[in-house]
Scaffold this motif. Structure first.
Motif, PDB file in Angstrom:
ATOM      1  N   ASN A   1      -2.876  13.614  -3.351  1.00 47.06           N
ATOM      2  CA  ASN A   1      -3.764  12.512  -3.723  1.00 47.06           C
ATOM      3  C   ASN A   1      -2.783  11.679  -4.778  1.00 47.06           C
TER       4      ASN A   1
ATOM      5  N   ARG B   1      -3.104  18.765  -3.200  1.00 44.05           N
ATOM      6  CA  ARG B   1      -4.191  19.389  -2.693  1.00 44.05           C
ATOM      7  C   ARG B   1      -3.820  20.611  -1.773  1.00 44.05           C
TER       8      ARG B   1
ATOM      9  N   ARG C   1       7.552   9.309   1.857  1.00 46.38           N
ATOM     10  CA  ARG C   1       7.368  10.418   2.521  1.00 46.38           C
ATOM     11  C   ARG C   1       8.592  10.874   3.180  1.00 46.38           C
TER      12      ARG C   1
ATOM     13  N   SER D   1       0.912  -1.237  -0.009  1.00 43.31           N
ATOM     14  CA  SER D   1      -0.048  -0.120  -0.176  1.00 43.31           C
ATOM     15  C   SER D   1       0.866   1.237  -0.146  1.00 43.31           C
ATOM     16  N   LEU D   2       0.316   2.345  -0.618  1.00 46.03           N
ATOM     17  CA  LEU D   2       1.174   3.677  -0.525  1.00 46.03           C
ATOM     18  C   LEU D   2       0.874   4.356   0.710  1.00 46.03           C
ATOM     19  N   PRO D   3       2.177   4.889   1.083  1.00 44.61           N
ATOM     20  CA  PRO D   3       1.942   5.829   2.474  1.00 44.61           C
ATOM     21  C   PRO D   3       0.935   6.847   2.298  1.00 44.61           C
ATOM     22  N   HIS D   4       0.265   7.597   3.337  1.00 46.74           N
ATOM     23  CA  HIS D   4      -0.554   8.451   3.125  1.00 46.74           C
ATOM     24  C   HIS D   4       0.495   9.962   3.447  1.00 46.74           C
ATOM     25  N   VAL D   5       0.347  10.594   2.496  1.00 42.92           N
ATOM     26  CA  VAL D   5       0.915  11.934   2.333  1.00 42.92           C
ATOM     27  C   VAL D   5       0.068  13.074   2.635  1.00 42.92           C
ATOM     28  N   PRO D   6      -0.026  13.712   3.666  1.00 37.18           N
ATOM     29  CA  PRO D   6      -0.789  15.024   3.701  1.00 37.18           C
ATOM     30  C   PRO D   6      -0.637  15.969   2.575  1.00 37.18           C
TER      31      PRO D   6
ATOM     32  N   ASP E   1      -8.332   7.614  -9.291  1.00 36.27           N
ATOM     33  CA  ASP E   1      -8.735   6.453  -9.846  1.00 36.27           C
ATOM     34  C   ASP E   1      -9.375   5.966 -11.010  1.00 36.27           C
TER      35      ASP E   1
ATOM     36  N   ARG F   1       7.421   4.581   5.641  1.00 32.96           N
ATOM     37  CA  ARG F   1       6.677   3.598   4.845  1.00 32.96           C
ATOM     38  C   ARG F   1       5.667   2.836   5.854  1.00 32.96           C
TER      39      ARG F   1
END
Length: 718
Positions: free
Chosen positions: A476, A685, A499, A468-473, A660, A718
């Motif tokens: 997107n 964003r 990140r 899964s890809l890391p969440h980066v504030p 997506d 990660r």
């Protein structure tokens, strides 16, 4: 060499033979001398590779005497040979040696009534003859002459005793007085004698028949079973018979009597309803040779395209069951000491559950055939129960054949064919079924190896790509990966999102050359190296340069393209560097799309001191950056710039608010994947408190150590 060849054939009691020479340093043997059989019949094996599944190849490679006799035994040992020559005969192959060197191989042929084994005298004669032939070949090499001629020579048979003019006239009159007609063919199949009675029955003048092949001079004889019976007589040295229609409505029966010099043929009127007069060996039984060869071609051609075990099962069922009139088929293999069913057709799955997983020691036909390599044929359930008293009649079938699946000389499984009505399995059909099962066994062995490699490679690739890809504030992300349609279905394409700290991240995509386990392994090394150099705050050009030096030191023999982008989400700017990779596409907030024209550096892994230029560009909210591998745009006959422009058009009309959906659209319009495809879309964003305008500041490893207390630099999140 000629005298040595004639002597070994005579001393061994064989009726013919083929001598092969193995030129020094080569991996194939070539026919040199033929006796007792037509060259046309031996032509398919003029060249035999040492790894080919042929008796002479085994004899040369393993330096041993090989013996095979009878159709069923031949079909088990050498299915391809048995399918082309499905007759009763004996064959020995032995290495031709001179001292410690193997100079070639000798194949000798015996009539179909030869005992099932060579006796001691025959074996001694074969070995002595091979030594003489080897010494002759050694002398040929010593004279500087080539071992292999342009065409193999034919050694003529021994001349018959000459007849006096009186004897010849008496013999001719005797033959003419016999009912019907008579003719004679030489070993090449050409007519050398025709009586007036034979010419009359054939409806052709004798002058047009002499020296011709019957099926060429008489078009109505050009049917498969005529040549098949001719071949059967020559190979088995047993009498044969067949009946054929001479248009418009004259049926003729032919009886063939072979010897060392050719064939004597008796021709009499026949009928389509009555069996022709048949010598003891009689007619062929089971599928005709033409029918078997027809299905062989179809089965062999389809099995070459079968990749996985399910492919082999499906194509075998599609080809064999209709051709053989079978209503059920089950393919079984040994696995961890148990019988495992890998595919079936015509059975209810619940019934087969009773057999799947049985110990291989169980008294069931599938396990026994797998253990012994000997096929089993049961025309009725009573015969099956006699062999296996504990068997119960559950499948509703009436006859069964269980065939060994042979690969590399060993059973690797078994094939069950079942029939809804009692079914007689005559010798010809048993040999044909065993031969066809041999082809299935070889395909199944290849498929199991492929499946094992495929499973290993996918596990390796799954472990190396991010789950899964890391969440980066403030960012997107959408990613897609599609393996190539050929090869193992795996490859070296990769992508990653890294990140770095609260306000910075990096994205990368790459393509390692190849579609195999090596490519997947190198992909893991490249991805790890990029990740490591990125987290110390190195600029994109330096990340690629350091990764490149690592690859040139490893020298994997494979090259890698890569794109690396550093993202500053606070200033909404980005910096990109390329190593032989297609240009990223930037979709602006107004929908306009442009490729980022970064001067590309060399592929990774070529030159250790390559410099990778970088390009800094604004990436405000609402923009979409598309990174992709060449599999998404490359197609035969399509200009690469045109393909990238078409991709830009799809990106322009996509919805930047739904990455997506945009990724699915781009993948859906990709060419059929002859190469792997990786796609990574990123879009920043708007985040309160962030402003753009200033350039990106990078910290390398030394700067990171000096400023660790201030929080600058990256951290692997990660």
């Amino acid at each position: 060499m000629d005298s040595a060849m004639a002597a070994v054939v005579r001393a061994s009691g064989a009726y013919g033979g083929i001598l092969y020479a193995l030129p020094p340093g080569e991996d194939a043997a070539w026919q040199v001398l033929i006796t007792g059989v037509p060259q046309e019949m031996a032509a398919p094996w003029r060249r035999v590779g040492l790894k080919d599944p042929m008796p002479v190849a085994d004899a040369i490679r393993e330096r041993r005497l090989v013996w095979a006799a009878g159709r069923e035994n031949m079909a088990r040992q050498y299915p391809r040979l048995a399918l082309v020559l499905p007759y009763e005969f004996g064959l020995a192959a032995a290495p031709v040696t001179s001292g410690a060197a193997v100079r070639g191989g000798l194949v000798l042929l015996w009539a179909g009534d030869h005992p099932t084994r060579l006796n001691g005298g025959e074996q001694d004669a074969v070995r002595a003859g091979c030594r003489r032939l080897g010494d002759s070949m050694e002398r040929t090499l010593a004279r500087g002459e080539p071992l292999v001629p342009d065409r193999p020579r034919t050694l003529p048979p021994a001349a018959p005793r000459p007849s006096s003019p009186g004897e010849a006239a008496a013999l001719s009159a005797f033959v003419d007085r016999l009912p019907g007609g008579s003719c004679a063919l030489d070993l090449q199949g050409r007519l050398i004698y025709v009586t007036p009675g034979a010419a009359g029955l054939l409806g052709v003048d004798r002058s047009l028949l002499m020296g011709a092949l019957p099926w060429e001079a008489l078009p109505w004889m050009d049917v498969p079973h005529v040549e098949d019976r001719y071949r059967a007589a020559l190979v088995s040295r047993r009498p044969q018979a067949f009946t054929v229609l001479r248009p418009p409505k004259t049926w003729l029966t032919f009886e063939l009597y072979p010897d060392a010099t050719g064939l004597s043929v008796r021709i009499v009127p026949g009928s389509p309803d009555a069996d022709a007069p048949s010598p003891p060996s009689g007619r062929s039984t089971g599928p005709s040779r033409a029918t078997v060869l027809y299905h062989l071609m179809h089965l062999a051609s389809t099995l070459t395209e079968a990749v996985s075990v399910p492919d082999v099962v499906e194509q075998t069922a599609d080809q064999l069951m209709p051709a053989l009139g079978a209503q059920g088929m089950v393919v079984m293999i040994p696995e961890d000491g148990r019988l495992r069913i890998v595919g079936q057709r015509g059975y209810h799955p619940e019934l087969l559950k009773h057999f799947n997983g049985l110990p291989l020691s169980s008294a069931v036909p599938g396990a026994d055939v797998m253990a012994t390599g000997v096929p089993g044929f049961w025309p009725t359930f009573e015969e099956l129960r006699e062999a296996y008293p504990t068997m119960t009649h559950e499948d509703g079938m009436a006859a069964w054949a269980v065939l060994p699946l042979i690969a590399s000389g060993r059973p690797i499984g078994s094939l069950l064919l079942s029939y809804q009505r009692p079914h007689v399995f005559p010798p010809g059909e048993r040999a044909a079924l065993t031969s066809l099962a041999g082809l299935v066994g070889q395909a199944l062995d290849r498929a199991r190896l492929y499946d094992a490699k495929h499973h290993l490679a996918h596990r390796l690739q799954s472990a190396l790509l991010p789950h899964s890809l890391p969440h980066v504030p403030g960012l997107n992300v959408a990613a897609r990966y599609l393996p190539a349609a050929r090869g193992l279905g795996i490859g070296g394409d990769f992508y990653d999102v890294i990140r770095l700290d609260e306000h910075t991240a990096a994205v990368t995509i790459g393509d390692v050359q190849g579609h195999n386990v090596d490519a997947a392994a190198l992909m893991g090394q490249v991805r790890t190296a990029v990740h490591a150099h990125a987290t110390v705050g190195a600029p994109p050009g330096d990340v690629l340069a350091r990764t490149n030096r690592l690859l040139t030191d490893l020298d994997p023999g494979l090259f890698t393209s890569c794109a690396y982008v550093h993202l500053d989400l606070a200033t909404h700017r980005a910096c990109v560097a390329l190593a032989g990779h297609p240009p990223p596409l930037l979709r602006h907030a107004d929908g306009r799309v442009e490729p980022l024209r970064v001067p590309p550096g060399l592929l990774l892994g070529i030159e250790p001191d390559t410099v990778y230029p970088s390009l800094e560009f604004p990436l405000p909210p609402g923009c979409v950056l598309a990174l992709y591998t060449d599999g998404l745009v490359e197609a035969p006959g399509v200009d690469l710039d045109d393909a990238i422009a078409a991709l830009a058009g799809l990106l322009e009309h996509g919805d930047p608010g739904d990455l997506d959906a945009m990724a699915e659209t781009l993948i859906r319009h990709a060419p059929t994947p002859g190469d792997d495809i990786a796609l990574l879309l990123v879009s920043p964003r708007a985040v309160a408190g962030h402003s753009g305008g200033r350039s990106i500041v990078f910290t390398d490893e030394k700067d990171e150590r000096r400023s660790a207390g201030t929080g600058s630099g990256g951290e692997d999140a990660r």
